[in-house]
Design a protein around this motif. Structure first.
Motif, PDB file in Angstrom:
ATOM      1  N   VAL A  73      38.433  35.338  39.234  1.00  0.00           N
ATOM      2  CA  VAL A  73      38.129  34.153  40.019  1.00  0.00           C
ATOM      3  C   VAL A  73      38.455  32.931  39.165  1.00  0.00           C
ATOM      4  O   VAL A  73      37.996  32.825  38.025  1.00  0.00           O
ATOM      5  CB  VAL A  73      36.640  34.122  40.436  1.00  0.00           C
ATOM      6  CG1 VAL A  73      36.309  32.830  41.151  1.00  0.00           C
ATOM      7  CG2 VAL A  73      36.304  35.322  41.309  1.00  0.00           C
TER       8      VAL A  73
ATOM      9  N   LYS B  38      38.474  28.713  39.496  1.00  0.00           N
ATOM     10  CA  LYS B  38      38.147  27.506  40.258  1.00  0.00           C
ATOM     11  C   LYS B  38      38.690  26.305  39.506  1.00  0.00           C
ATOM     12  O   LYS B  38      38.402  26.126  38.324  1.00  0.00           O
ATOM     13  CB  LYS B  38      36.638  27.359  40.435  1.00  0.00           C
ATOM     14  CG  LYS B  38      36.045  28.275  41.447  1.00  0.00           C
ATOM     15  CD  LYS B  38      34.566  27.967  41.644  1.00  0.00           C
ATOM     16  CE  LYS B  38      33.940  28.932  42.618  1.00  0.00           C
ATOM     17  NZ  LYS B  38      32.487  28.687  42.755  1.00  0.00           N
TER      18      LYS B  38
ATOM     19  N   THR C 197      37.681  20.929  45.013  1.00  0.00           N
ATOM     20  CA  THR C 197      37.799  22.113  44.162  1.00  0.00           C
ATOM     21  C   THR C 197      38.385  23.237  44.994  1.00  0.00           C
ATOM     22  O   THR C 197      38.029  23.397  46.162  1.00  0.00           O
ATOM     23  CB  THR C 197      36.408  22.532  43.632  1.00  0.00           C
ATOM     24  OG1 THR C 197      35.866  21.450  42.877  1.00  0.00           O
ATOM     25  CG2 THR C 197      36.503  23.749  42.742  1.00  0.00           C
ATOM     26  N   ARG C 198      39.252  24.020  44.393  1.00  0.00           N
ATOM     27  CA  ARG C 198      39.830  25.166  45.092  1.00  0.00           C
ATOM     28  C   ARG C 198      39.592  26.421  44.264  1.00  0.00           C
ATOM     29  O   ARG C 198      39.713  26.413  43.040  1.00  0.00           O
ATOM     30  CB  ARG C 198      41.318  24.972  45.321  1.00  0.00           C
ATOM     31  CG  ARG C 198      41.906  26.110  46.134  1.00  0.00           C
ATOM     32  CD  ARG C 198      43.154  25.698  46.811  1.00  0.00           C
ATOM     33  NE  ARG C 198      43.620  26.783  47.666  1.00  0.00           N
ATOM     34  CZ  ARG C 198      44.628  26.684  48.474  1.00  0.00           C
ATOM     35  NH1 ARG C 198      45.278  25.547  48.565  1.00  0.00           N
ATOM     36  NH2 ARG C 198      45.008  27.701  49.195  1.00  0.00           N
ATOM     37  N   LYS C 199      39.281  27.479  44.987  1.00  0.00           N
ATOM     38  CA  LYS C 199      39.004  28.778  44.360  1.00  0.00           C
ATOM     39  C   LYS C 199      40.192  29.700  44.615  1.00  0.00           C
ATOM     40  O   LYS C 199      40.630  29.875  45.750  1.00  0.00           O
ATOM     41  CB  LYS C 199      37.728  29.358  44.968  1.00  0.00           C
ATOM     42  CG  LYS C 199      37.341  30.717  44.473  1.00  0.00           C
ATOM     43  CD  LYS C 199      36.041  31.142  45.183  1.00  0.00           C
ATOM     44  CE  LYS C 199      35.656  32.540  44.908  1.00  0.00           C
ATOM     45  NZ  LYS C 199      34.426  32.928  45.624  1.00  0.00           N
TER      46      LYS C 199
ATOM     47  N   GLU D 227      37.117  24.677  36.287  1.00  0.00           N
ATOM     48  CA  GLU D 227      35.675  24.821  36.461  1.00  0.00           C
ATOM     49  C   GLU D 227      35.193  26.220  36.130  1.00  0.00           C
ATOM     50  O   GLU D 227      34.103  26.393  35.605  1.00  0.00           O
ATOM     51  CB  GLU D 227      35.270  24.479  37.900  1.00  0.00           C
ATOM     52  CG  GLU D 227      35.114  23.020  38.148  1.00  0.00           C
ATOM     53  CD  GLU D 227      34.438  22.732  39.477  1.00  0.00           C
ATOM     54  OE1 GLU D 227      34.049  23.671  40.191  1.00  0.00           O
ATOM     55  OE2 GLU D 227      34.309  21.543  39.791  1.00  0.00           O
ATOM     56  N   GLU D 228      35.993  27.217  36.490  1.00  0.00           N
ATOM     57  CA  GLU D 228      35.549  28.594  36.276  1.00  0.00           C
ATOM     58  C   GLU D 228      36.744  29.520  36.112  1.00  0.00           C
ATOM     59  O   GLU D 228      37.749  29.386  36.801  1.00  0.00           O
ATOM     60  CB  GLU D 228      34.720  29.064  37.484  1.00  0.00           C
ATOM     61  CG  GLU D 228      34.243  30.492  37.395  1.00  0.00           C
ATOM     62  CD  GLU D 228      33.517  30.953  38.651  1.00  0.00           C
ATOM     63  OE1 GLU D 228      33.320  32.165  38.773  1.00  0.00           O
ATOM     64  OE2 GLU D 228      33.165  30.125  39.508  1.00  0.00           O
TER      65      GLU D 228
ATOM     66  N   GLU E 120      41.542  33.660  43.925  1.00  0.00           N
ATOM     67  CA  GLU E 120      41.122  35.018  43.567  1.00  0.00           C
ATOM     68  C   GLU E 120      42.367  35.880  43.415  1.00  0.00           C
ATOM     69  O   GLU E 120      43.169  35.974  44.334  1.00  0.00           O
ATOM     70  CB  GLU E 120      40.190  35.591  44.637  1.00  0.00           C
ATOM     71  CG  GLU E 120      38.876  34.850  44.731  1.00  0.00           C
ATOM     72  CD  GLU E 120      37.925  35.452  45.740  1.00  0.00           C
ATOM     73  OE1 GLU E 120      38.082  36.639  46.092  1.00  0.00           O
ATOM     74  OE2 GLU E 120      37.025  34.731  46.194  1.00  0.00           O
TER      75      GLU E 120
END
Length: 145
Positions: free
Chosen positions: A18, A20, A62-64, A2-3, A66
């Protein structure tokens, strides 16, 4: 994926990445991978591991993640970060790429001082030229008889 992001312009390290990842399936998985940081010449500067805690991404969520790239060496210029992730039993892959810059604050200070000095020099030269052009030629004394 996603990101995959980081701040575009940085004054110093660490650089915070970051990531995602969305799990659209019905089975949890544990992504593993790395972020490869390269300088403007394409030389690998460092590799940062992703998901060192070995966290799962649950189904339909969804998991973020960092991650930080920290270096004690002076780094200046344009860098690229390439993300490569492997997940699932069939070892599917996700890839991403981004560009970011590291420009230390003291470079901005030096540049600002340089610009101010140039402006002051131009003003000084213009005033000097105006003084030289503005002076009348020496007067001749003419005697009339």
């Amino acid at each position: 994926l996603e990101e995959f992001s980081a701040q575009r312009f940085n004054l110093k390290t660490p650089i915070n990445f970051v990531v995602k990842i969305a799990n659209l399936g019905n089975v949890h998985f544990k992504p593993q991978g790395e972020i490869t940081v390269k300088n403007w010449r394409g030389k690998i500067v460092e590799k940062v591991a992703l998901n060192q805690q070995k966290g799962n991404i649950l189904p339909d969520s969804t998991r973020k993640f960092e991650e930080k790239w920290q270096t004690n060496k002076l780094k200046i210029g344009r860098f690229s970060a390439n993300l490569h992730i492997v997940y699932g039993e069939s070892e599917k892959t996700l890839d991403g790429k981004l560009i970011f810059w590291i420009i230390p604050w003291w470079i901005f200070l030096i540049l600002a001082v340089f610009v101010v000095l140039i402006v002051v020099l131009i003003i000084f030269l213009k005033k000097r030229k105006a003084r030289c052009l503005g002076q009348a030629p020496p007067k001749k004394i003419v005697r009339i008889q």
